[in-house]
Scaffold this motif. Structure first.
Motif, mmCIF file in Angstrom:
data_model
loop_
_atom_site.group_PDB
_atom_site.id
_atom_site.type_symbol
_atom_site.label_atom_id
_atom_site.label_comp_id
_atom_site.label_asym_id
_atom_site.label_seq_id
_atom_site.Cartn_x
_atom_site.Cartn_y
_atom_site.Cartn_z
ATOM 1 N N ASP A 87 -81.578 29.247 -37.388
ATOM 2 C CA ASP A 87 -82.432 30.479 -37.247
ATOM 3 C C ASP A 87 -81.673 31.393 -36.310
ATOM 4 N N VAL A 88 -80.881 30.777 -35.248
ATOM 5 C CA VAL A 88 -80.461 31.510 -34.093
ATOM 6 C C VAL A 88 -78.848 31.675 -34.032
ATOM 7 N N LEU A 89 -78.151 30.602 -34.682
ATOM 8 C CA LEU A 89 -76.598 30.259 -34.636
ATOM 9 C C LEU A 89 -76.005 30.024 -35.661
ATOM 10 N N PRO A 90 -74.440 30.276 -35.836
ATOM 11 C CA PRO A 90 -73.945 30.089 -37.172
ATOM 12 C C PRO A 90 -73.487 28.450 -37.009
ATOM 13 N N VAL A 91 -73.508 27.998 -37.960
ATOM 14 C CA VAL A 91 -73.053 26.431 -38.167
ATOM 15 C C VAL A 91 -71.815 26.239 -39.163
ATOM 16 N N LEU A 92 -70.931 25.400 -38.712
ATOM 17 C CA LEU A 92 -70.038 25.120 -39.715
ATOM 18 C C LEU A 92 -69.779 23.639 -39.721
ATOM 19 N N LEU A 93 -70.086 23.099 -40.952
ATOM 20 C CA LEU A 93 -70.043 21.831 -41.554
ATOM 21 C C LEU A 93 -68.986 21.506 -42.357
ATOM 22 N N TYR A 94 -67.918 20.409 -41.922
ATOM 23 C CA TYR A 94 -66.745 20.363 -42.649
ATOM 24 C C TYR A 94 -66.492 18.602 -43.033
ATOM 25 N N GLN A 95 -66.036 18.237 -44.262
ATOM 26 C CA GLN A 95 -65.802 17.234 -44.559
ATOM 27 C C GLN A 95 -64.397 17.096 -45.282
ATOM 28 N N GLY A 96 -63.895 15.803 -45.062
ATOM 29 C CA GLY A 96 -62.565 15.384 -45.804
ATOM 30 C C GLY A 96 -62.823 15.044 -47.114
ATOM 31 N N GLN A 97 -62.111 15.290 -48.187
ATOM 32 C CA GLN A 97 -62.305 15.022 -49.523
ATOM 33 C C GLN A 97 -62.294 13.527 -49.630
ATOM 34 N N PHE A 98 -61.614 12.453 -49.015
ATOM 35 C CA PHE A 98 -61.430 11.150 -49.143
ATOM 36 C C PHE A 98 -62.374 10.308 -48.140
ATOM 37 N N ASP A 99 -63.041 11.222 -47.544
ATOM 38 C CA ASP A 99 -64.143 10.478 -46.258
ATOM 39 C C ASP A 99 -65.316 9.729 -47.224
ATOM 40 N N LEU A 146 -74.981 29.039 -42.522
ATOM 41 C CA LEU A 146 -74.551 28.119 -42.667
ATOM 42 C C LEU A 146 -73.435 27.961 -43.555
ATOM 43 N N THR A 147 -72.429 27.247 -42.997
ATOM 44 C CA THR A 147 -71.098 27.351 -43.762
ATOM 45 C C THR A 147 -70.818 25.859 -44.087
ATOM 46 N N GLN A 148 -70.195 25.427 -45.222
ATOM 47 C CA GLN A 148 -69.862 24.027 -45.504
ATOM 48 C C GLN A 148 -68.482 24.158 -46.095
ATOM 49 N N VAL A 149 -67.495 23.357 -45.594
ATOM 50 C CA VAL A 149 -66.108 23.240 -46.224
ATOM 51 C C VAL A 149 -65.713 21.880 -46.563
ATOM 52 N N MET A 150 -65.096 21.771 -47.670
ATOM 53 C CA MET A 150 -64.564 20.309 -48.109
ATOM 54 C C MET A 150 -63.001 20.666 -47.933
ATOM 55 N N ILE A 151 -62.270 19.708 -47.090
ATOM 56 C CA ILE A 151 -60.893 20.069 -46.670
ATOM 57 C C ILE A 151 -60.345 18.876 -47.778
ATOM 58 N N ARG A 152 -59.464 19.549 -48.683
ATOM 59 C CA ARG A 152 -58.734 18.758 -49.777
ATOM 60 C C ARG A 152 -57.639 17.806 -49.082
ATOM 61 N N ASN A 153 -57.378 16.429 -49.621
ATOM 62 C CA ASN A 153 -56.370 15.755 -49.187
ATOM 63 C C ASN A 153 -56.523 15.251 -47.644
ATOM 64 N N ALA A 154 -57.841 15.042 -47.528
ATOM 65 C CA ALA A 154 -58.260 14.746 -45.931
ATOM 66 C C ALA A 154 -59.378 13.734 -45.968
ATOM 67 N N GLY A 155 -59.362 12.716 -44.817
ATOM 68 C CA GLY A 155 -60.436 11.825 -44.659
ATOM 69 C C GLY A 155 -61.326 12.267 -43.708
ATOM 70 N N HIS A 156 -61.549 11.387 -43.070
ATOM 71 C CA HIS A 156 -62.686 11.740 -41.928
ATOM 72 C C HIS A 156 -62.107 12.620 -40.707
ATOM 73 N N MET A 157 -60.892 12.113 -40.488
ATOM 74 C CA MET A 157 -60.148 12.643 -39.253
ATOM 75 C C MET A 157 -59.448 14.243 -39.678
ATOM 76 N N VAL A 158 -60.064 15.000 -40.087
ATOM 77 C CA VAL A 158 -59.373 16.047 -40.774
ATOM 78 C C VAL A 158 -58.083 16.811 -40.382
ATOM 79 N N PRO A 159 -58.494 16.985 -38.831
ATOM 80 C CA PRO A 159 -57.369 17.412 -38.222
ATOM 81 C C PRO A 159 -56.136 16.871 -38.183
ATOM 82 N N THR A 160 -56.212 15.449 -38.234
ATOM 83 C CA THR A 160 -55.122 14.322 -38.295
ATOM 84 C C THR A 160 -54.492 14.775 -39.616
#
Length: 200
Positions: A87-99, A146-160
């Motif tokens: 209700d008050v703040l933007p939120v980013l949720l992201y997940q890796g494709q292979f998590d 609310l924003t949701q993103v799926m990152i292709r070719n990534a697992g749980h440790m998306v930045p890795t």
């Protein structure tokens, strides 16, 4: 608590029955950072000096002490808190494709049950592809805050797994949150504006 114990047993069972090295990335033949390279690096005197960290403190990638302290909260849903935050703040949720443990499917399950003004609109969105250097990097969907993103070719440790895509994701999302485009200043944030990337 019993719920935490049952959760751990279920995760262990799935891992054993599937033969996977880790549910955090179903493609892997070994766990993330099996040699604990990050832990060794951050405990080196050189990096502690660079980070101005207390030399007496030892960094642990996973702490059994912290795990024990937080155990009672592990199985408690925090989705009702997110409803207030949205209700008050933007939120980013992201997940890796292979998590396989905390991936898109399990996140969609609780997201679809949010008691939030835009829940139906969000759940009905299929999402758009987004690109990094003309290569598909995943998909995204966004409604209101609310924003949701799926990152292709990534697992749980998306930045890795996908450092370049992750950097672009964070940079463009933060930039648009801090300086929203005219179209994003209203309640309905357009998906292409959230990332500043080409959408299909």
């Amino acid at each position: 608590p019993q719920a935490v114990e049952m959760r751990s047993k279920l995760i262990d069972y799935i891992g054993t029955a599937s033969g996977l090295a880790t549910l955090l990335d179903i493609r892997r033949t070994a766990e993330y950072d099996p040699g604990e390279g990050v832990q060794q690096l951050l405990n080196s005197s050189e990096y502690k000096t660079l980070l101005q960290a207390d030399p007496r403190v030892e960094y642990l990638s996973c702490s059994s002490v912290v795990e024990k302290v937080l155990a009672s909260d592990t199985m408690k849903s925090a989705s009702h808190l997110l409803e207030d935050i949205l209700d008050v703040l933007p939120v980013l949720l992201y997940q890796g494709q292979f998590d396989g443990q905390d991936g898109v499917a399990s996140n969609n399950a609780w997201i679809s049950n949010l008691d939030w003004e835009y829940s139906r609109d969000f759940s009905q969105l299929e999402g758009d592809l987004w690109f990094v250097n003309d290569t598909p990097a995943g998909w995204n969907r966004s409604v209101s805050t609310l924003t949701q993103v799926m990152i292709r070719n990534a697992g749980h440790m998306v930045p890795t797994d996908q450092p370049q895509a992750t950097q672009q994701l964070f940079d463009t999302w933060i930039e648009n949150v801090l300086q929203p485009t005219p179209q994003a200043k209203g309640n309905q944030v357009q998906q292409s504006e959230v990332y500043g990337v080409e959408v299909l």
